[in-house]
Design a protein around this motif. Structure first.
Motif, short mmCIF file in Angstrom:
data_model
loop_
_atom_site.label_atom_id
_atom_site.label_comp_id
_atom_site.label_asym_id
_atom_site.label_seq_id
_atom_site.Cartn_x
_atom_site.Cartn_y
_atom_site.Cartn_z
N ASN A 55 0.82 -1.21 0.00
CA ASN A 55 0.00 0.00 0.00
C ASN A 55 0.85 1.27 0.00
OD1 ASN A 55 -2.29 -1.55 2.37
ND2 ASN A 55 -2.31 -1.66 0.13
N LEU A 56 2.07 1.18 0.51
CA LEU A 56 2.91 2.36 0.66
C LEU A 56 3.36 2.94 -0.67
CD1 LEU A 56 5.14 1.28 3.69
CD2 LEU A 56 2.82 2.22 3.68
N THR A 57 3.25 2.18 -1.75
CA THR A 57 3.73 2.65 -3.05
C THR A 57 2.73 3.56 -3.75
OG1 THR A 57 2.82 0.76 -4.27
CG2 THR A 57 5.06 0.53 -3.35
N ARG A 58 1.48 3.60 -3.28
CA ARG A 58 0.49 4.37 -4.04
C ARG A 58 -0.65 4.94 -3.19
NH1 ARG A 58 -0.35 -0.91 -4.03
NH2 ARG A 58 -2.47 -1.75 -3.96
N GLN A 59 -0.64 4.72 -1.89
CA GLN A 59 -1.73 5.18 -1.02
C GLN A 59 -1.15 6.17 -0.02
OE1 GLN A 59 -3.86 1.67 0.40
NE2 GLN A 59 -3.65 0.71 -1.63
N GLY A 60 -1.43 7.46 -0.25
CA GLY A 60 -0.70 8.52 0.41
C GLY A 60 -0.95 8.73 1.88
N THR A 61 -1.97 8.12 2.43
CA THR A 61 -2.29 8.34 3.85
C THR A 61 -1.58 7.36 4.78
OG1 THR A 61 -4.26 6.95 3.64
CG2 THR A 61 -4.56 9.32 3.34
N TYR A 62 -0.80 6.44 4.24
CA TYR A 62 -0.19 5.39 5.05
C TYR A 62 1.33 5.47 5.04
CZ TYR A 62 -4.89 3.62 4.06
OH TYR A 62 -6.24 3.51 3.90
N PHE A 63 1.93 5.01 6.16
CA PHE A 63 3.38 5.03 6.33
C PHE A 63 3.85 3.68 6.86
CE2 PHE A 63 1.67 9.28 6.76
CZ PHE A 63 2.48 10.01 5.89
N LYS A 64 5.15 3.49 6.86
CA LYS A 64 5.72 2.19 7.24
C LYS A 64 5.25 1.76 8.62
CE LYS A 64 10.04 -0.43 7.22
NZ LYS A 64 11.51 -0.37 6.94
N GLU A 65 5.19 2.70 9.56
CA GLU A 65 4.77 2.36 10.92
C GLU A 65 3.30 1.98 11.01
OE1 GLU A 65 5.03 6.97 10.78
OE2 GLU A 65 6.10 5.23 9.94
N ASP A 66 2.53 2.18 9.92
CA ASP A 66 1.10 1.85 9.92
C ASP A 66 0.83 0.40 9.49
OD1 ASP A 66 0.48 4.47 10.63
OD2 ASP A 66 0.36 5.11 8.54
N ILE A 67 1.85 -0.29 9.01
CA ILE A 67 1.64 -1.65 8.51
C ILE A 67 1.01 -2.53 9.58
CG2 ILE A 67 2.83 -3.75 7.73
CD1 ILE A 67 4.85 -1.92 6.30
N GLY A 68 -0.05 -3.24 9.17
CA GLY A 68 -0.77 -4.12 10.10
C GLY A 68 -1.93 -3.46 10.80
N LYS A 69 -2.07 -2.14 10.68
CA LYS A 69 -3.14 -1.43 11.37
C LYS A 69 -4.34 -1.23 10.44
CE LYS A 69 0.19 0.95 14.32
NZ LYS A 69 0.82 2.24 14.70
N ASN A 70 -5.49 -0.98 11.06
CA ASN A 70 -6.72 -0.80 10.29
C ASN A 70 -6.67 0.49 9.46
OD1 ASN A 70 -7.93 -3.10 11.34
ND2 ASN A 70 -8.78 -1.98 13.09
N LYS A 71 -7.10 0.39 8.21
CA LYS A 71 -7.07 1.56 7.33
C LYS A 71 -7.97 2.68 7.83
CE LYS A 71 -5.58 -0.50 2.97
NZ LYS A 71 -5.88 -0.73 1.54
N VAL A 72 -9.15 2.34 8.34
CA VAL A 72 -10.05 3.41 8.78
C VAL A 72 -9.43 4.23 9.91
CG1 VAL A 72 -12.23 2.36 8.04
CG2 VAL A 72 -11.27 1.75 10.28
N ASP A 73 -8.69 3.58 10.79
CA ASP A 73 -8.06 4.30 11.90
C ASP A 73 -6.96 5.23 11.41
OD1 ASP A 73 -9.68 2.99 13.75
OD2 ASP A 73 -8.24 1.35 14.02
N ARG A 74 -6.15 4.73 10.48
CA ARG A 74 -5.02 5.55 10.00
C ARG A 74 -5.48 6.69 9.11
NH1 ARG A 74 -2.69 4.81 14.05
NH2 ARG A 74 -0.81 5.81 13.19
N VAL A 75 -6.53 6.46 8.31
CA VAL A 75 -7.06 7.56 7.49
C VAL A 75 -7.63 8.65 8.39
CG1 VAL A 75 -8.90 8.22 5.90
CG2 VAL A 75 -7.48 6.23 5.40
N GLU A 76 -8.37 8.25 9.42
CA GLU A 76 -8.90 9.25 10.36
C GLU A 76 -7.77 10.07 10.96
OE1 GLU A 76 -11.73 9.48 14.31
OE2 GLU A 76 -10.23 7.88 14.18
N LYS A 77 -6.73 9.40 11.43
CA LYS A 77 -5.61 10.10 12.05
C LYS A 77 -4.95 11.06 11.06
CE LYS A 77 -1.26 9.33 14.55
NZ LYS A 77 -0.33 8.32 15.09
N TYR A 78 -4.79 10.61 9.83
CA TYR A 78 -4.11 11.41 8.81
C TYR A 78 -4.89 12.68 8.49
CZ TYR A 78 -1.55 12.47 4.49
OH TYR A 78 -0.81 13.09 3.53
N ILE A 79 -6.19 12.55 8.22
CA ILE A 79 -6.94 13.74 7.80
C ILE A 79 -7.18 14.69 8.97
CG2 ILE A 79 -7.96 12.62 5.80
CD1 ILE A 79 -10.56 12.30 7.31
#
Length: 352
Positions: A174-198
């Motif tokens: 996902n890190l190659t094309r999905q801008g809201t995620y970072f290496k430390e986010d691997i394994g975590k729920n997408k909804v949680d990380r998107v919320e944190k990012y925005i």
């Protein structure tokens, strides 16, 4: 007293309220349109098809523009108040006047300047479109290569309320094309990380998170019933084909616009189904598609995409959402971009 009078004439014009029902406003020429003299005319928005307008080149018109731009005093014009007001009214009707204060420090100042440029109506307050965006509630289903990036773009555009749905966890691909995620986010729920990012973009953003796979139409219907969103965006690719049909049906049932976006390697598609105005995605793809017979058994399509494609797709979809919410330059069309051949195709979606 003279200086105060100069400031008043430079920036404030009082119209006949009984005759025109126009309040006192700080009207000025739109800076974004940059008037130029071209071949005997005064051109605004030069070179942009659909934006460009013109008026006659005359000393009077030039003087009025200078007054509206604060370069000349109204009292130095020899025309009557009525004639002056009629001239200003004509400029307003052409969509050439604004009350934009061009505050460079205001967060959404560039947005508002853009809206001013786009708006060819007689509206003089471009900030109304920013308020529409700030008040809008957007449902986004699927937080992958398109959906995650759409969330970021819409947050930066000013959307304040999101409902986001995805049951996936972040992996390294996902890190190659999905801008809201970072290496430390691997394994975590997408909804949680998107919320944190925005929320890092704007802490006032409200997010309804749903960590769930929509397996049936009833699952999606419950979302439509529970959340009072203004527009939905489907960025999910499963259940394949079915999910767009569900969105078609529910968007009609609940009378809410629905945007679908996708990519296939070098091809980007975006479509907005607007109830009572356009055909459905099923009707569109039924018209444009062709029957296919699979040649090889036990073979599935492997995702082949790079970040520039996902970002372009997300940008196109977000722009379409912007146009639907604000109604600025909204066109009931589907767009397909073929990046391999640099071709753009448009399909009329209006109901026949």
């Amino acid at each position: 007293m003279k200086q105060n009078r100069k400031n008043l004439y430079s920036f404030c014009f009082v119209f006949n309220l009984e005759r025109r029902n126009i309040s006192m406003t700080l009207l000025k020429i739109k800076k974004t349109l940059q008037p130029l003299i071209v071949e005997g005319k005064i051109i605004f928005g030069f070179g942009q098809d659909g934006i460009e307008r013109s008026i006659e080149k005359s000393e009077l018109n030039i003087d009025i523009l200078k007054v509206l731009n604060g370069e000349k005093e109204r009292e130095h014009l020899t025309i009557s108040t009525e004639e002056f007001n009629n001239k200003v009214e004509a400029l307003k009707d052409l969509g050439l006047l604004t009350i934009n204060d061009y505050d460079k420090q205001y967060k959404y100042s560039r947005n508002i300047n853009f809206f001013e440029w786009m708006d060819i109506s007689n509206n003089t307050d471009p900030s109304i479109y920013q308020r529409k965006l700030n008040k809008a509630h957007v449902l986004i289903v699927g937080l992958g290569g398109i959906g995650a990036n759409v969330c970021e773009i819409l947050a930066r555009l000013g959307i304040q309320t999101f409902t986001i749905i995805d049951n996936d966890r972040i992996d390294e691909t996902n890190l190659t094309r999905q801008g809201t995620y970072f290496k430390e986010d691997i394994g975590k729920n997408k909804v949680d990380r998107v919320e944190k990012y925005i929320k890092k973009i704007d802490s006032k953003i409200n997010v309804n998170k749903i960590n769930k796979y929509l397996a049936t139409k009833n699952d999606l219907q419950e979302i439509f019933k529970k959340y009072n969103f203004d527009i939905s965006i489907c960025c999910a690719d499963t259940p394949k084909h079915e999910i767009d049909v569900w969105f078609d049906d529910l968007s009609i049932e609940f009378n809410k616009p629905f945007i679908s976006g996708s990519y296939a390697s070098t091809v980007i598609n975006t479509f907005c189904m607007n109830p009572n105005l356009t055909i459905t995605s099923s009707e569109l793809y039924g018209e444009q598609g062709a029957p296919r017979e699979q040649l090889l058994e036990n073979i599935t399509f492997s995702t082949s995409v790079i970040a520039p494609v996902t970002y372009m797709a997300a940008g196109l979809i977000s722009y379409q959402a912007f146009s639907v919410i604000t109604q600025l330059n909204y066109k009931p069309e589907a767009i397909q971009i073929d990046l391999f051949n640099w071709n753009v195709y448009k399909y009329d979606l209006k109901k026949k």
